[in-house]
Motif scaffolding. Structure first.
Motif, PDB file in Angstrom:
ATOM      1  N   VAL A 189       0.849  -1.192   0.000  1.00  0.00           N
ATOM      2  CA  VAL A 189       0.000   0.000   0.000  1.00  0.00           C
ATOM      3  C   VAL A 189       0.885   1.243   0.000  1.00  0.00           C
ATOM      4  N   VAL A 190       0.661   2.109  -0.977  1.00  0.00           N
ATOM      5  CA  VAL A 190       1.318   3.419  -1.050  1.00  0.00           C
ATOM      6  C   VAL A 190       0.242   4.463  -0.760  1.00  0.00           C
ATOM      7  N   TYR A 191       0.296   5.050   0.438  1.00  0.00           N
ATOM      8  CA  TYR A 191      -0.759   5.949   0.931  1.00  0.00           C
ATOM      9  C   TYR A 191      -0.233   7.384   0.876  1.00  0.00           C
ATOM     10  N   THR A 192      -0.720   8.139  -0.112  1.00  0.00           N
ATOM     11  CA  THR A 192      -0.296   9.526  -0.274  1.00  0.00           C
ATOM     12  C   THR A 192      -1.431  10.460   0.112  1.00  0.00           C
ATOM     13  N   THR A 193      -1.070  11.646   0.580  1.00  0.00           N
ATOM     14  CA  THR A 193      -2.050  12.651   0.988  1.00  0.00           C
ATOM     15  C   THR A 193      -1.631  14.009   0.434  1.00  0.00           C
ATOM     16  N   THR A 194      -2.584  14.918   0.434  1.00  0.00           N
ATOM     17  CA  THR A 194      -2.316  16.310   0.077  1.00  0.00           C
ATOM     18  C   THR A 194      -2.815  17.192   1.209  1.00  0.00           C
ATOM     19  N   PRO A 195      -2.143  18.324   1.468  1.00  0.00           N
ATOM     20  CA  PRO A 195      -2.555  19.180   2.593  1.00  0.00           C
ATOM     21  C   PRO A 195      -3.896  19.850   2.340  1.00  0.00           C
ATOM     22  N   ALA A 196      -4.538  20.230   3.437  1.00  0.00           N
ATOM     23  CA  ALA A 196      -5.821  20.918   3.349  1.00  0.00           C
ATOM     24  C   ALA A 196      -5.609  22.358   2.883  1.00  0.00           C
ATOM     25  N   THR A 197      -6.661  22.955   2.400  1.00  0.00           N
ATOM     26  CA  THR A 197      -6.596  24.340   1.957  1.00  0.00           C
ATOM     27  C   THR A 197      -6.409  25.272   3.149  1.00  0.00           C
ATOM     28  N   THR A 198      -6.009  26.496   2.860  1.00  0.00           N
ATOM     29  CA  THR A 198      -5.780  27.471   3.936  1.00  0.00           C
ATOM     30  C   THR A 198      -7.048  27.754   4.713  1.00  0.00           C
ATOM     31  N   GLN A 199      -8.185  27.839   4.018  1.00  0.00           N
ATOM     32  CA  GLN A 199      -9.447  28.100   4.706  1.00  0.00           C
ATOM     33  C   GLN A 199      -9.810  26.966   5.655  1.00  0.00           C
ATOM     34  N   VAL A 200      -9.579  25.722   5.221  1.00  0.00           N
ATOM     35  CA  VAL A 200      -9.896  24.584   6.081  1.00  0.00           C
ATOM     36  C   VAL A 200      -8.962  24.545   7.282  1.00  0.00           C
ATOM     37  N   GLN A 201      -7.678  24.836   7.078  1.00  0.00           N
ATOM     38  CA  GLN A 201      -6.741  24.853   8.192  1.00  0.00           C
ATOM     39  C   GLN A 201      -7.100  25.920   9.203  1.00  0.00           C
ATOM     40  N   GLU A 202      -7.509  27.083   8.749  1.00  0.00           N
ATOM     41  CA  GLU A 202      -7.921  28.133   9.672  1.00  0.00           C
ATOM     42  C   GLU A 202      -9.170  27.733  10.435  1.00  0.00           C
TER      43      GLU A 202
END
Length: 301
Positions: A189-202
């Motif tokens: 399993v190769v499990y990759t992610t992408t960061p959340a948007t700035t609005q979601v992080q705030e």
């Protein structure tokens, strides 16, 4: 001296902003892979991609599952109850897992799509019966898989900014992935992610305050008396995920409240013992309280 402090503060601020654009990366396999990828706090996407090159020729190691989870951060996976199946495989609680690696902050986007196409191109030519499959985890339909070597591209949707709904979405995705892996005998399993948007992080870091006048429940309903069942996530078959854990992992015998209470009790007992010992060591003669009857007493009168 002050210049050095300001330089260190600026460097720390730069690292903090860099981590806002980072997200975790996971890899685990039921086979012993020749991949020099170890657990690390920070790693660049180019470093991770270079370590994944041996997977291209890994057709003999069983199925290869590429998981893509957008809009998350390392804090989402720090709460182990959000992804219990994934956590057990990463910490070697699952005896089938022979290789596991965890990158807390993968800076940049790992191009697993290119690796996926490279695996399909190579394995289709060199492995008999090799097939590829794309699965959309958003619809919730678990496909029926054959127990053969294949490449699977599994994509999930990004969770919302609401904390409870976010945890529920990640737990559902984790259960979906577990149902797929249980159909395979051997897998990587190769499990990759992408960061959340700035609005979601705030929104996650600064949630909206809910006042008592805006509460949808009457004031007589005490939320602190409700039983917290969030730590008992259910699997897809309705079973408790913590039923097979060891005793000291399933139950918490020492928490912060008990530790503080015990510390204060020991301090009070120490003070009490010092006071009792001080009183017990007082030396008073027997004649201290007797009435003087001699000539000296008559002269005082």
């Amino acid at each position: 001296m002050h210049t050095r402090y300001f330089g260190a503060a600026a460097l720390a601020l730069q690292c903090a902003h860099a981590f806002r654009d980072a997200s975790p990366f996971f890899l685990f396999s039921t086979n012993e892979l020749d991949i020099n990828l170890e657990d690390a706090k920070v790693a660049s996407h180019s470093t991770i991609e270079s370590k994944l090159r041996p997977l291209v020729e890994g057709c003999s190691s069983g199925s290869i599952v590429f998981v893509s989870q957008p809009g998350v951060s390392g804090a989402d996976y720090a709460a182990h109850r959000n992804t219990p199946y994934l956590e057990r495989r990463l910490v070697s609680s699952d005896k089938q897992i022979k290789t596991a690696a965890k990158i807390s902050n993968a800076v940049g986007l790992v191009d697993d799509e290119t690796v996926y196409h490279a695996v399909n191109k190579y394995c289709t030519k060199n492995a008999e019966g090799w097939s590829s499959l794309r699965v959309d985890g958003a619809d919730g339909k678990i496909p029926k898989l054959e127990k053969k070597s294949q490449s699977i591209r599994l994509t999930f949707s990004a969770p919302s900014a609401d904390q409870e709904e976010r945890a529920t979405t990640l737990a559902r995705h984790d259960s979906f992935l577990n149902d797929i892996l249980t159909q395979l005998d051997s897998y990587t399993v190769v499990y990759t992610t992408t960061p959340a948007t700035t609005q979601v992080q705030e929104a996650i870091q600064h949630p909206e305050q809910t006042y008592e006048m805006d509460s949808p429940f009457p004031p007589g309903m005490h939320g602190d008396l409700k039983r917290d069942l969030s730590g008992y996530e259910k699997g897809s078959n309705g079973s408790n995920l913590d039923s097979n854990l060891p005793l000291f992992e399933k139950y918490q015998f020492v928490n912060q409240g008990i530790f503080i209470t015990g510390s204060v009790s020991l301090l009070l007992l120490l003070i009490l013992s010092v006071g009792v010992s001080a009183i017990a060591n007082l030396d008073v003669s027997y004649m201290a309280f007797s009435k003087e009857m001699g000539p000296a007493a008559q002269k005082k009168q």
